[in-house]
Design a protein around this motif. Structure first.
Motif, PDB file in Angstrom:
ATOM      1  N   GLU A  83       0.834  -1.204   0.000  1.00  0.00           N
ATOM      2  CA  GLU A  83       0.000   0.000   0.000  1.00  0.00           C
ATOM      3  C   GLU A  83       0.870   1.256   0.000  1.00  0.00           C
ATOM      4  OE1 GLU A  83      -3.213  -0.707   2.801  1.00  0.00           O
ATOM      5  OE2 GLU A  83      -3.466   1.452   2.971  1.00  0.00           O
ATOM      6  N   PHE A 107      -5.862   0.877 -10.427  1.00  0.00           N
ATOM      7  CA  PHE A 107      -4.725   0.806  -9.502  1.00  0.00           C
ATOM      8  C   PHE A 107      -4.929   1.690  -8.270  1.00  0.00           C
ATOM      9  CE2 PHE A 107      -2.740  -1.230 -13.136  1.00  0.00           C
ATOM     10  CZ  PHE A 107      -2.112  -2.279 -12.502  1.00  0.00           C
ATOM     11  N   GLN A 109      -7.901   2.276  -6.910  1.00  0.00           N
ATOM     12  CA  GLN A 109      -8.889   1.561  -6.087  1.00  0.00           C
ATOM     13  C   GLN A 109      -8.274   0.369  -5.371  1.00  0.00           C
ATOM     14  OE1 GLN A 109     -11.939   0.600  -8.926  1.00  0.00           O
ATOM     15  NE2 GLN A 109     -13.111   2.453  -8.519  1.00  0.00           N
ATOM     16  N   VAL A 110      -7.553  -0.445  -6.132  1.00  0.00           N
ATOM     17  CA  VAL A 110      -7.060  -1.696  -5.561  1.00  0.00           C
ATOM     18  C   VAL A 110      -5.945  -1.432  -4.538  1.00  0.00           C
ATOM     19  CG1 VAL A 110      -5.236  -2.364  -7.205  1.00  0.00           C
ATOM     20  CG2 VAL A 110      -6.700  -4.111  -6.203  1.00  0.00           C
ATOM     21  N   ASN A 111      -5.281  -0.272  -4.671  1.00  0.00           N
ATOM     22  CA  ASN A 111      -4.243   0.073  -3.696  1.00  0.00           C
ATOM     23  C   ASN A 111      -4.791   0.934  -2.557  1.00  0.00           C
ATOM     24  OD1 ASN A 111      -1.884  -1.258  -4.712  1.00  0.00           O
ATOM     25  ND2 ASN A 111      -1.912   0.168  -6.430  1.00  0.00           N
ATOM     26  N   ARG A 112      -6.104   0.955  -2.448  1.00  0.00           N
ATOM     27  CA  ARG A 112      -6.812   1.575  -1.325  1.00  0.00           C
ATOM     28  C   ARG A 112      -6.591   3.093  -1.219  1.00  0.00           C
ATOM     29  NH1 ARG A 112      -4.994  -3.016   2.044  1.00  0.00           N
ATOM     30  NH2 ARG A 112      -6.664  -4.561   2.096  1.00  0.00           N
ATOM     31  N   ARG A 115     -11.480   6.534  -1.578  1.00  0.00           N
ATOM     32  CA  ARG A 115     -12.462   6.423  -2.644  1.00  0.00           C
ATOM     33  C   ARG A 115     -12.964   7.792  -3.139  1.00  0.00           C
ATOM     34  NH1 ARG A 115     -15.396   2.105  -4.820  1.00  0.00           N
ATOM     35  NH2 ARG A 115     -13.701   0.847  -4.029  1.00  0.00           N
TER      36      ARG A 115
ATOM     37  N   THR B   8     -13.319  -5.002  -6.863  1.00  0.00           N
ATOM     38  CA  THR B   8     -12.509  -4.192  -7.793  1.00  0.00           C
ATOM     39  C   THR B   8     -11.730  -5.104  -8.743  1.00  0.00           C
ATOM     40  OG1 THR B   8     -12.245  -2.473  -6.127  1.00  0.00           O
ATOM     41  CG2 THR B   8     -10.662  -2.463  -7.924  1.00  0.00           C
ATOM     42  N   ALA B 230      -1.798  -3.626  -3.482  1.00  0.00           N
ATOM     43  CA  ALA B 230      -1.957  -3.781  -2.027  1.00  0.00           C
ATOM     44  C   ALA B 230      -3.132  -4.687  -1.663  1.00  0.00           C
ATOM     45  CB  ALA B 230      -2.147  -2.407  -1.397  1.00  0.00           C
TER      46      ALA B 230
END
Lengths: 263, 424
Positions: A83, A107, A109-112, A115, B8, B230
């Protein structure tokens, strides 16, 4: 001095190969990299650069030793580590069937990335990396230069404090390589801690604040270019690299010469 | 596990796959268009050939027909597409002509037997033809129709001459009484084909997504990119698994829907309503939830199995060769289902794939033993969990992630076991 963003202690990786038995690819590596710094990992092909960086990015699990990224240990908390970092290499390609904009969104979104800020972040990246003209084109339709921009943008999409560039210029032409180095320099100025591996001496000289010379899995020396010059008495990085590599792994001729010089 | 991350990653996989032509073709388009195309082409071809056969002129040789049976020859000659040839040569020469295609058939009354002489014309009529020529087969059918009708007329005439009334004559007869309704027959036919087709289509629809989700990532160079996001490895593996399972299940269901619609809209008009009967009487409404659940179970199992095999592949070609044996193995049980006598026992309900196929068959026939149904759910549930666990285990291994291991699943398992024994 602030705490290092990246730190390794005795980081070691061994592989088992049927033909060669146990191979120690990385051997007791100690490194630190701080905010606003580019640490160059300079070594020949097969020196252990990629293995070290893959351990830091948690793609590989260290055999022993420890490594922290933003205080998170790579074995204990790999998701937190990922992250906090962006990983870019010649082998980290993009998904061809989605657009540049969709790539950045995915990328982030998936890496937090938060939002509620994702859309604003995408626009910021599109603007910053000059992606606007092809933001809605599928990646497969882009030129290599355009893909490179999207690829760097996706690396920083979640705004990580640590960036890893593993031989990023290997497949690039001169102009794209220069542009990439300029981008990396700007990211350093923003306070990112950057690990940059290369086997190109001039690249390390130009870009890196400190250079770690890695050979046969071991770090032979770490310091600024000036420090390395002083410690070896050589001016050019190529000579400095050869100096350390020979101390570690003298050629047969040099061994013979040492024997002759012995009283 | 972070459901938002799974969503996602899952959405990302689905989006990319729907833009991939080969996946779209095999997983979505093929299941939908296969039946309409096959039925349309099949029936059009059948009617075309039938029309051609009907229009074909047939040469029939006739030899030594007794006078009493001359109306038979007249009936044949009345057909403008039949040409009667007076055959005077021997039987061997006629056979040679038929084989060469110069004549389609020979109608030849056999010499009367001793008892047969009591009645004029009581003779066996032999038809020489060859089964390997379409024209000859067609000629045989034409002669058979005419001779049967002539024979019935001739016997009726004799019977009346002998004073045997219709009532007396018809007293002894064998009459078939099929207790199965048209609906039952339809269900029986569907019960034979639907499990097999569902299995084939689920496996086919999951085939390319499984390769795309694993070897495809390596071939594109996106595998390492994905490994640095992540999300836990288990999340990435789960999203990939759900993506493949979705395509498998959706492909299977689309195929079934296409089958039902094809029967109604293509088969029915082409067969003067037979298809309508089929589609109306085919699958009972109560079977639909079972079919949906069974197809979903198949999708879940097949997806996990295919991922376990495909994850070792470095490129699409290797992925295809690694999955194909699994594809063939899971289709094997379908062969057993071709026996209608196979009962849905508790024992068979414990065998994955076979049990779902029998469950689908039972649902269509309206006969699912409760215990067998329950065992099927438990057995498939366990098989899915085991397959997913294996897939997760394999996909987390370093050599698999980096594609540095040699060989496929078998090599991986033996290597892992050996390392486990050595304690390394």
């Amino acid at each position: 001095m602030t705490d290092p963003f990246v730190e390794t202690r005795n980081l070691t990786k061994t592989f088992y190969e049927e033909s060669r038995g146990e191979v120690r690819a990385v051997d007791s590596v100690d490194l630190t990299c701080r905010s606003g710094e580019i640490l160059g990992l300079l070594g020949a092909n097969g020196a252990g650069k990629t293995t070290t960086l893959r351990m830091l990015s948690t793609v590989l699990r260290p055999t022993s030793g420890e490594a922290w990224v933003m205080g998170h240990e790579v074995r204990k908390d790999p998701e937190r580590v990922r992250e906090n970092l962006g990983f870019y290499s010649a082998s980290t390609a993009l998904y061809p069937k989605i657009t540049a904009r969709e790539t950045l969104r995915f990328f982030a979104q998936v890496n937090r990335f938060p939002r509620e800020r994702i859309e604003a972040r995408i626009e910021e990246l599109i603007d910053r990396f000059g992606i606007g003209d092809f933001a809605n084109s599928r990646v497969e339709k882009l030129s290599s230069g355009m893909k490179q921009k999207v690829s760097i943008a996706r690396t920083v999409a979640h705004d990580p404090p640590v960036l890893i560039f593993d031989e990023p210029t290997v497949a690039l032409d001169v102009l794209n390589a220069i542009e990439l180095r300029q981008i990396i320099g700007r990211l350093r100025d923003e306070g990112k801690a950057i690990l940059f591996s290369t086997h190109i001496m001039s690249e390390a000289e130009q870009l890196c604040d400190r250079i770690a010379i890695i050979h046969q899995g071991r770090i032979l020396a770490v310091g600024t270019l000036d420090e390395l010059r002083k410690s070896t008495g050589h001016h050019y990085l190529e000579e400095i690299f050869v100096h350390f590599a020979r101390v570690r792994d003298p050629s047969e001729a040099e061994v013979e010469s040492l024997r002759r010089d012995r009283p | 596990m972070d459901l938002r991350q799974i969503w996602t990653l899952y959405r990302h996989e689905i989006r990319s796959a729907l833009r991939e032509r080969s996946i779209l073709l095999t997983s979505i388009i093929l299941p939908v268009v296969m039946y309409p195309t096959l039925l349309w082409v099949g029936f059009t071809g059948f009617y075309f050939l039938e029309g051609q056969a009907e229009a074909m002129s047939t040469r029939i040789g006739v030899t030594s027909v007794p006078e009493v049976h001359e109306p038979l020859v007249d009936s044949l000659a009345a057909n403008p597409r039949i040409e009667i040839l007076e055959w005077t040569d021997d039987e061997r020469a006629a056979a040679a002509e038929i084989v060469r295609g110069r004549m389609e058939a020979l109608l030849e009354p056999m010499p009367p037997r001793d008892a047969g002489e009591a009645l004029d014309g009581n003779r066996t009529i032999r038809i020489l033809y060859t089964e390997v020529r379409e024209g000859s087969r067609s000629a045989r059918a034409r002669i058979e129709d005419v001779t049967n009708a002539h024979g019935a007329d001739w016997i009726t005439e004799i019977r009346r001459d002998l004073g045997v009334s219709d009532t007396v004559w018809a007293d002894y007869a064998v009459v078939m009484s099929d207790q199965a309704s048209a609906e039952d027959v339809t269900r029986f036919l569907l019960a034979m084909i639907v499990p097999l087709l569902t299995l084939i289509m689920v496996a086919l629809a999951a085939f390319y997504p499984a390769i795309d989700a694993t070897a495809g990532e390596r071939e594109r160079g996106t595998w390492e990119t994905l490994m640095t996001v992540a999300a836990p490895r288990s999340t990435v593996a789960t999203a990939k698994y759900l993506y493949v399972a979705t395509f498998g299940a959706v492909g299977g269901l689309l195929n079934l829907a296409a089958l039902a619609l094809s029967i109604r809209w293509i088969l029915s008009p082409m067969t003067n309503g037979v298809g309508e009967e089929l589609s109306q009487g085919g699958v009972p409404l109560s079977a639909i939830p079972v079919i949906l659940a069974g197809t979903a179970l198949l999708g879940l199992f097949v997806a996990a199995g295919m991922l376990v095999f495909a994850v070792f592949a470095r490129d699409f070609k290797e992925g295809q060769s690694m999955i194909t044996p699994f594809y063939i193995v899971i289709l094997m049980p379908a062969l057993f289902l071709q026996s209608p006598n196979l009962e849905f026992t508790t024992g068979l309900a414990a065998v994955p794939i076979v049990n779902v196929a029998l469950l689908l068959r039972g649902a269509i026939l309206g006969d699912i033993p409760f215990l067998s149904g329950l065992v099927t759910l438990i057995s498939m549930g366990m098989a899915v969990i085991a397959a997913v666990a294996l897939a997760q285990f394999v996909m987390r291994r370093e050599e698999v992630l980096l594609g540095s291991g040699q060989g496929g699943l078998w090599n991986f398992l033996t290597r892992t076991l050996r390392q486990g024994r050595n304690g390394s």
